[in-house]
Enzyme design. Structure first.
Site, PDB file in Angstrom:
ATOM      1  N   ASN A 163       0.826  -1.227  -0.082  1.00  0.00           N
ATOM      2  CA  ASN A 163      -0.173   0.002  -0.114  1.00  0.00           C
ATOM      3  C   ASN A 163       0.858   1.156   0.064  1.00  0.00           C
ATOM      4  O   ASN A 163       0.392   2.298  -0.358  1.00  0.00           O
ATOM      5  CB  ASN A 163      -0.927   0.073   1.113  1.00  0.00           C
ATOM      6  CG  ASN A 163      -0.336   0.068   2.396  1.00  0.00           C
ATOM      7  OD1 ASN A 163       0.849  -0.494   2.664  1.00  0.00           O
ATOM      8  ND2 ASN A 163      -1.147   0.559   3.543  1.00  0.00           N
ATOM      9  N   GLU A 261       4.764  -3.358  12.324  1.00  0.00           N
ATOM     10  CA  GLU A 261       3.752  -2.452  12.015  1.00  0.00           C
ATOM     11  C   GLU A 261       2.496  -2.896  11.461  1.00  0.00           C
ATOM     12  O   GLU A 261       2.727  -3.436  10.308  1.00  0.00           O
ATOM     13  CB  GLU A 261       4.075  -1.093  11.263  1.00  0.00           C
ATOM     14  CG  GLU A 261       5.387  -0.296  12.112  1.00  0.00           C
ATOM     15  CD  GLU A 261       4.895   0.166  13.385  1.00  0.00           C
ATOM     16  OE1 GLU A 261       3.534   0.477  13.352  1.00  0.00           O
ATOM     17  OE2 GLU A 261       5.863   0.477  14.004  1.00  0.00           O
ATOM     18  N   CYS A 295      -3.004   2.084   6.410  1.00  0.00           N
ATOM     19  CA  CYS A 295      -3.124   1.394   7.968  1.00  0.00           C
ATOM     20  C   CYS A 295      -3.761   2.721   8.704  1.00  0.00           C
ATOM     21  O   CYS A 295      -4.254   2.165   9.568  1.00  0.00           O
ATOM     22  CB  CYS A 295      -1.938   1.244   8.405  1.00  0.00           C
ATOM     23  SG  CYS A 295      -0.403   2.307   7.947  1.00  0.00           S
TER      24      CYS A 295
END
Ligand code: NAP
Length: 494
Positions: A163, A261, A295
């Site tokens: 992403n 993460e 995110c």
């Protein structure tokens, strides 16, 4: 621009290699995998090395071999290479950004913006090497010079998602290299070209052979041997919770340093006294840019019941007008999802949400056109404990949750297993401060959207969004170095 990473052409389509020990090379097996444009699946972007454990082995061996000389090099010499790479990348941000958009699907403006950010990250860490390093302490012995110094960990394995296909590899690689480590990068299978572009900039900047290595290929064939290898002293992973937690188990068990993460379910609280139009714009940007595949994307609008209808109407109207289509077109605001599988999953999740009693105010459809598109979707009637209130959809989907007051808003915001980012819209600084203190999130915004991160400050989440460590800024130094404490006494005088 000719790609250094391009090895050949097959029917007019470039064939790209791995970058191992300073050389662009085919996978040991000779196999390749296709990379296609998610907006136009007929557009074949390239053939990329489909690597195996043999290639990972070569990359780790090269990184280990190159480690001592890289660590011993003057930090200013390392800084110069990173700075040069940043200049190369920034100078070609339009071209590299267009490559990114073509393979990932975010709009061209976002693709170029992300590439520039990757360049700025390299520049920041080049500058970081001019900063003080280590600390001097008083000692019980007046003769003793007592200080700490930071040293590299060794070979670092990076596993990155699709992403942010250039910014995330950059924010892992730049600090690792700056502090004297060597690197093996396994990028997401769906976005290898952005990784090639980043590594090309480092290659052109004169990074010594073996210091940074790129191995493209699947999770099992490349990721597994990288995570399991004892020579890899640190693993930095960004991606989904399920994969990250599995990686942590394997890498921690063999004593490696691990940084994760992970996902988010990020809330934007809109109080009745907020600047209404500003809040609407920011909530939509947070939820819908990059088709919600961040995110830090806003997926819950937690709103004071007094303005819930007004906010829902404004969001419905504005979201319905977003232009969905080719991300290369200037007029497009929402591109495709990354893959057919992702679009099918998000469409299925929208049906599941509707099946639980929430209502679709706008969107929820698949446009009748090639490409992996899902229309931006707004749900009303979302309850905090429902599927839509709890799960990360990773698509252009926002749910409105009305609440009675600020305390309930914060309680709902915190009622999820994630804690990456959160925002509040209000003119009341007392409430804003109370929110900052009580929300469980690693990144907190007041009167701005949940997404967005500057390269020089720590980035990471609370709870299930992270593994307590932070990336970027000075926080990155903690992960990519180990501390040596030195008691330095003069020899006894005769
Ligand atoms: P993913 O499926 O977990 O994949 C991430 C990376 O891990 C890819 O390179 C993938 O390779 C690799 N991988 C998968 N299984 C592996 C295994 N068993 N061993 C080693 N490597 C493995 O995640 P994604 O779908 O790319 O990304 C979306 C997720 O990332 C979302 O949950 C999002 O919230 C999260 N994310 C978090 C942050 C943050 O900073 N907190 C930032 C961005 C994204 P393949 O591509 O080959 O499968």
């Amino acid at each position: 621009m000719t790609h250094r990473g391009q090895l050949s052409e097959r029917d007019g389509v470039p064939v790209y290699g791995n970058y191992i020990n300073g050389t662009w090379q085919a996978a040991a097996s000779g196999k390749t995998g296709e990379n296609r444009n998610p907006a136009k699946p007929d557009d074949l972007i390239g053939h990329f090395a489909s690597s195996s454990a043999e290639d990972v082995e070569a990359a780790i061996a090269a990184a280990e071999e190159a480690g001592p000389a890289w660590a011993a090099m003057s930090p200013i010499a390392r800084s110069n290479i990173l700075y040069k790479a940043s200049e190369i990348l920034l100078a070609r941000a339009s071209k590299v950004g267009a490559d990114l958009t073509r393979e990932m699907g975010k709009t061209l403006k976002e693709g170029i913006g992300e590439t520039s950010r990757a360049g700025q990250i390299l520049r920041y860490f080049a500058g970081e090497l001019h900063q003080p390093d280590g600390e001097h302490y008083a000692s019980a012995n007046p003769e003793t010079l007592l200080f700490t110094m930071r040293e590299p960990i060794g070979v670092c394995g990076m596993i990155t998602p699709w992403n942010f296909p250039i910014a995330i590899p950059a924010w892992k690689i730049a600090p690792a290299l700056a502090f004297g480590n060597t690197v093996v990068l396994k990028p997401a299978s769906l976005t290898p070209l952005s990784a090639v572009n980043l590594i090309e900039a480092l290659d052109e900047a004169g990074i010594p052979a073996g210091v940074v290595n790129l191995v493209t290929g699947s999770a099992g064939a490349v990721g597994d041997p990288l995570v399991a290898d004892d020579r890899v002293k640190a693993i930095s992973f960004t991606g989904s919770n399920a994969v990250g937690n599995g990686i942590k188990e394997v890498a921690s068990a063999r004593g490696a340093k691990v940084q994760l993460e992970l996902g988010g379910k990020n809330p934007a609280i809109v109080l009745a006294d907020a600047d209404f139009d500003h809040a609407v714009t920011q909530v939509i940007n947070g939820a819908m840019m990059s088709a919600g595949q961040k995110c830090t994307a806003t997926s819950r609008a937690i709103v004071d019941r007094k303005i819930a209808d007004k906010l829902t109407n404004a969001l419905t109207d504005r979201i319905g007008k977003l232009s969905v289509g080719d991300p290369m077109a200037e007029t497009t605001t929402i591109g495709p999802l990354i893959s057919q599988e992702a679009a099918d999953r998000v469409a299925g999740d929208i049906q599941k949400g509707a099946g639980e009693g929430a209502s679709i105010a706008v969107g929820g459809t698949r446009p009748d056109q090639p490409g992996h598109f899902v229309t931006p979707t707004l749900f009303t009637g979302v309850t905090p404990e429902s599927f839509l209130g709890q799960e990360e959809l990773f698509g252009p989907v926002l749910g409105v949750i009305p609440v009675d007051d600020m305390d309930e808003a914060v309680a709902v915001a915190n009622q999820v297993r994630y804690g990456l980012s959160a925002s509040i819209f209000t003119r009341d600084i007392g409430r804003a401060l109370r929110f900052v203190r009580s929300v469980q999130a690693g990144i907190v915004h007041v009167n701005s959207e949940t997404a967005g991160a500057e390269p020089h400050v720590p980035f990471g989440g609370y709870k299930g969004s992270s593994s307590y460590s932070r990336e970027q800024g000075k926080a990155a130094r903690d992960f990519y170095t180990q501390v040596k404490t030195v008691y330095f006494d003069p020899p006894p005088t005769a």
